[in-house]
Design a protein around this motif. Sequence first.
Motif, PDB file in Angstrom:
ATOM      1  N   GLU A  62      -7.362   4.526  -5.653  1.00  0.00           N
ATOM      2  CA  GLU A  62      -8.121   4.133  -4.739  1.00  0.00           C
ATOM      3  C   GLU A  62      -9.546   4.470  -4.772  1.00  0.00           C
ATOM      4  OE1 GLU A  62      -9.235   2.467  -1.031  1.00  0.00           O
ATOM      5  OE2 GLU A  62      -7.192   2.460  -2.025  1.00  0.00           O
TER       6      GLU A  62
ATOM      7  N   ASN B  45      -2.299   9.115  -9.094  1.00  0.00           N
ATOM      8  CA  ASN B  45      -1.459   8.602  -8.053  1.00  0.00           C
ATOM      9  C   ASN B  45      -2.585   7.632  -7.205  1.00  0.00           C
ATOM     10  OD1 ASN B  45      -3.764  10.185  -6.510  1.00  0.00           O
ATOM     11  ND2 ASN B  45      -2.333  11.951  -6.220  1.00  0.00           N
ATOM     12  N   GLY B  46      -1.877   7.282  -6.034  1.00  0.00           N
ATOM     13  CA  GLY B  46      -2.486   5.976  -5.341  1.00  0.00           C
ATOM     14  C   GLY B  46      -3.902   6.591  -4.892  1.00  0.00           C
ATOM     15  N   GLU B  47      -4.179   7.664  -4.531  1.00  0.00           N
ATOM     16  CA  GLU B  47      -5.476   8.191  -3.880  1.00  0.00           C
ATOM     17  C   GLU B  47      -6.438   8.176  -4.832  1.00  0.00           C
ATOM     18  OE1 GLU B  47      -7.463  12.086  -1.752  1.00  0.00           O
ATOM     19  OE2 GLU B  47      -5.242  11.743  -1.816  1.00  0.00           O
TER      20      GLU B  47
ATOM     21  N   TRP C 158       4.765   0.667  -8.725  1.00  0.00           N
ATOM     22  CA  TRP C 158       3.738  -0.553  -8.500  1.00  0.00           C
ATOM     23  C   TRP C 158       3.347  -1.052 -10.001  1.00  0.00           C
ATOM     24  CZ3 TRP C 158      -1.696  -0.207  -9.730  1.00  0.00           C
ATOM     25  CH2 TRP C 158      -2.587  -1.111  -9.185  1.00  0.00           C
TER      26      TRP C 158
ATOM     27  N   LEU D 174       0.874  -1.266   0.135  1.00  0.00           N
ATOM     28  CA  LEU D 174      -0.091   0.187   0.119  1.00  0.00           C
ATOM     29  C   LEU D 174       0.732   1.223   0.065  1.00  0.00           C
ATOM     30  CD1 LEU D 174      -2.935  -1.012   2.340  1.00  0.00           C
ATOM     31  CD2 LEU D 174      -3.031  -0.741  -0.018  1.00  0.00           C
ATOM     32  N   SER D 175       2.079   1.180   0.610  1.00  0.00           N
ATOM     33  CA  SER D 175       2.711   2.581   0.815  1.00  0.00           C
ATOM     34  C   SER D 175       3.425   2.692  -0.673  1.00  0.00           C
ATOM     35  CB  SER D 175       3.972   2.041   1.640  1.00  0.00           C
ATOM     36  OG  SER D 175       3.371   1.908   3.004  1.00  0.00           O
TER      37      SER D 175
ATOM     38  N   LEU E 250      -5.840  -3.901  -7.926  1.00  0.00           N
ATOM     39  CA  LEU E 250      -6.169  -3.051  -6.959  1.00  0.00           C
ATOM     40  C   LEU E 250      -7.212  -3.716  -6.013  1.00  0.00           C
ATOM     41  CD1 LEU E 250      -6.927   0.152  -9.098  1.00  0.00           C
ATOM     42  CD2 LEU E 250      -5.337   0.128  -7.016  1.00  0.00           C
TER      43      LEU E 250
ATOM     44  N   VAL F 208       3.279   5.139  -7.593  1.00  0.00           N
ATOM     45  CA  VAL F 208       2.424   4.311  -8.423  1.00  0.00           C
ATOM     46  C   VAL F 208       3.267   3.646  -9.699  1.00  0.00           C
ATOM     47  CG1 VAL F 208       0.580   4.691 -10.051  1.00  0.00           C
ATOM     48  CG2 VAL F 208       0.475   5.587  -7.957  1.00  0.00           C
TER      49      VAL F 208
ATOM     50  N   LEU G 235       2.119   1.718  -3.580  1.00  0.00           N
ATOM     51  CA  LEU G 235       1.020   2.104  -4.172  1.00  0.00           C
ATOM     52  C   LEU G 235       0.617   3.709  -4.115  1.00  0.00           C
ATOM     53  CD1 LEU G 235      -1.311   2.115  -6.370  1.00  0.00           C
ATOM     54  CD2 LEU G 235      -2.837   1.198  -4.269  1.00  0.00           C
ATOM     55  N   PHE G 236       0.616   4.192  -2.827  1.00  0.00           N
ATOM     56  CA  PHE G 236       0.509   5.403  -2.745  1.00  0.00           C
ATOM     57  C   PHE G 236       1.615   6.775  -2.666  1.00  0.00           C
ATOM     58  CE2 PHE G 236      -3.238   3.906  -0.528  1.00  0.00           C
ATOM     59  CZ  PHE G 236      -4.385   4.775  -1.342  1.00  0.00           C
ATOM     60  N   GLN G 237       2.750   5.911  -2.660  1.00  0.00           N
ATOM     61  CA  GLN G 237       4.106   7.013  -2.696  1.00  0.00           C
ATOM     62  C   GLN G 237       4.498   6.910  -4.182  1.00  0.00           C
ATOM     63  OE1 GLN G 237       6.921   5.734   0.368  1.00  0.00           O
ATOM     64  NE2 GLN G 237       5.378   6.298   1.938  1.00  0.00           N
TER      65      GLN G 237
END
Length: 95
Positions: free
Chosen positions: A53, A48-50, A29, A19-20, A84, A26, A22-24
């Motif tokens: 999501e 971005n990851g957000e 990932w 998850l880190s 995801l 992409v 993915l969010f930091q």
Amino acid sequence: MCMIERACYLKVLNIYLRLSILFQDVGLWLEEINLGSYRQVFEENGVNGEYLESLSMFTTEQILRFIRRCHMKWGDFITLCKELRRIKGLYISVP
């Protein structure tokens, strides 16, 4: 720490790291899930990851716009969604 506790701890740590990433980052990932060819276009479009999501909340029109904007092949979009969902599933299933 018993073997079961250790296994749970390692699973949680693995999920946290994924998850880190993915969010930091992409792009990293995307490379990991063999969709690295989209790294630059995601960066150019601020994906971005957000943002990823929130894909599950998109309307059909928003999804199609995302696919067109990122020049994604339909099969690659499906792969992205499966990955995801897999990450979210791992995160939810941890006791």
